[in-house]
Scaffold this motif. Structure first.
Motif, short mmCIF file in Angstrom:
data_model
loop_
_atom_site.label_atom_id
_atom_site.label_comp_id
_atom_site.label_asym_id
_atom_site.label_seq_id
_atom_site.Cartn_x
_atom_site.Cartn_y
_atom_site.Cartn_z
N SER A 60 2.79 3.18 -7.63
CA SER A 60 2.82 2.30 -6.21
C SER A 60 4.33 2.29 -5.80
O SER A 60 5.28 2.34 -6.65
CB SER A 60 2.19 0.91 -6.54
N THR A 62 7.06 1.45 -2.01
CA THR A 62 7.26 1.09 -0.64
C THR A 62 7.60 2.16 0.25
O THR A 62 7.87 1.96 1.59
CB THR A 62 8.00 -0.10 -0.54
N LEU A 182 -4.18 1.09 4.55
CA LEU A 182 -2.74 0.56 4.13
C LEU A 182 -1.66 1.96 4.59
O LEU A 182 -2.00 3.09 4.56
CB LEU A 182 -2.52 0.48 2.65
N PHE A 184 3.17 2.79 5.31
CA PHE A 184 4.23 2.48 4.44
C PHE A 184 5.21 1.94 5.65
O PHE A 184 6.13 1.18 5.33
CB PHE A 184 5.05 3.88 3.89
N THR A 186 5.91 -0.17 8.98
CA THR A 186 5.44 -1.21 9.89
C THR A 186 5.49 -0.93 11.22
O THR A 186 4.41 -1.38 11.97
CB THR A 186 6.16 -2.66 9.63
N THR A 214 -1.48 3.25 -3.25
CA THR A 214 -1.41 2.01 -2.48
C THR A 214 -0.11 1.99 -1.62
O THR A 214 0.72 2.90 -1.91
CB THR A 214 -1.27 0.71 -3.68
N PRO A 216 2.44 -0.97 1.12
CA PRO A 216 2.57 -2.36 1.28
C PRO A 216 2.00 -2.90 2.72
O PRO A 216 1.87 -4.11 2.85
CB PRO A 216 4.06 -2.43 1.25
#
Length: 253
Positions: A60, A62, A182, A184, A186, A214, A216
């Motif tokens: 996992s 970011t 999901l 990475f 934004t 996964t 964030p």
């Protein structure tokens, strides 16, 4: 094969498949289960893999893996997914294709579609579809993300809000067991949310490696999708949620 030589191969399999299992690796390398468990533990200690029951997954984090590397991952699966997806895209409609290697595969399968209007924030998609003389290509404005030729930011969002698409085709970096999509970045998440809002139908193209990854930032729930196109059956819990939401699932291949 010595441990030193196994590790790169194990990582390559993990990148290709999204996860590795102890039993499959032991059979692949012709070594004991204990030997593979030791390999996976050492790779996990080096933060190259994350141990899970029965095997390991990509760690996992970011940040996403490199775009060129993603383009080469699961190429056959992406081709099958793209073909299945474009079978559900009729000629004579408006389509949005967003950032991602899977959406680029969809673009290649649209080269023979007629009377399309495709809007995209992916310059790679635009360069692919310019070869189709029966496709009008509109590129959103926005800030260029040099890593992958994607366009993101407020200008991109403002452009998308000027349209109502028949179909949007989106990708994601990961799918959570609760049905959340999901990513990475934004800024890319904000663009994807707007794409879904401005579309009559939203299609997700995602290979099985996304089941075990996964990321964030939350894009949306899969309940907001019309159809998910993938290459292997969804995990049972996720498949049950999709049935409850009336989100279609097409397993390609």
């Amino acid at each position: 094969m010595s441990q030193t030589f196994r590790h790169p191969d194990i990582l390559e399999i993990a990148r290709r498949e999204g996860k590795v299992t102890v039993e499959e690796l032991a059979a692949h390398f012709g070594v004991t289960l204990q030997t593979i468990r030791r390999d996976l533990t050492e790779l996990a200690e080096a933060n190259k893999l994350e141990r899970v029951h029965g095997g390991a997954i990509l760690p996992s984090g970011t940040t996403n893996i490199g775009y060129d590397e993603r383009r080469n991952l699961n190429e056959g699966a992406k081709l099958s997914i793209a073909r299945a997806c474009t079978d559900h895209i009729p000629e004579g409609c408006s389509v949005f294709l967003n950032i991602g290697t899977s959406t680029e595969a969809v673009a290649r399968q649209l080269l023979r579609h007629r009377d399309l209007m495709v809007v995209t924030n992916n310059m790679n998609v635009a360069n692919i579809l310019v070869e189709n003389p029966d496709c009008q290509v509109i590129v959103t404005g926005g800030t260029v993300r040099r890593a992958d030729g994607g366009l993101i930011g407020n200008v991109t969002i403002d452009t998308i809000r000027q349209f109502k698409f028949d179909i949007a085709v989106i990708g994601c970096s990961a799918m959570d067991t609760d049905g959340d999509l999901l990513d990475f970045d934004t800024q890319e998440v904000g663009v994807s949310q707007t794409i879904i809002t401005q579309s009559r139908k939203a299609f997700l193209v995602a290979d099985h490696s996304k089941f075990s990854r996964t990321a964030p930032a939350r894009i949306a729930s899969m309940r907001s999708l019309s159809t998910v196109f993938t290459d292997l059956p969804l995990p049972s819990e996720l498949a049950e949620r999709c049935r409850g939401w009336d989100t279609g699932v097409v397993v390609a291949g």
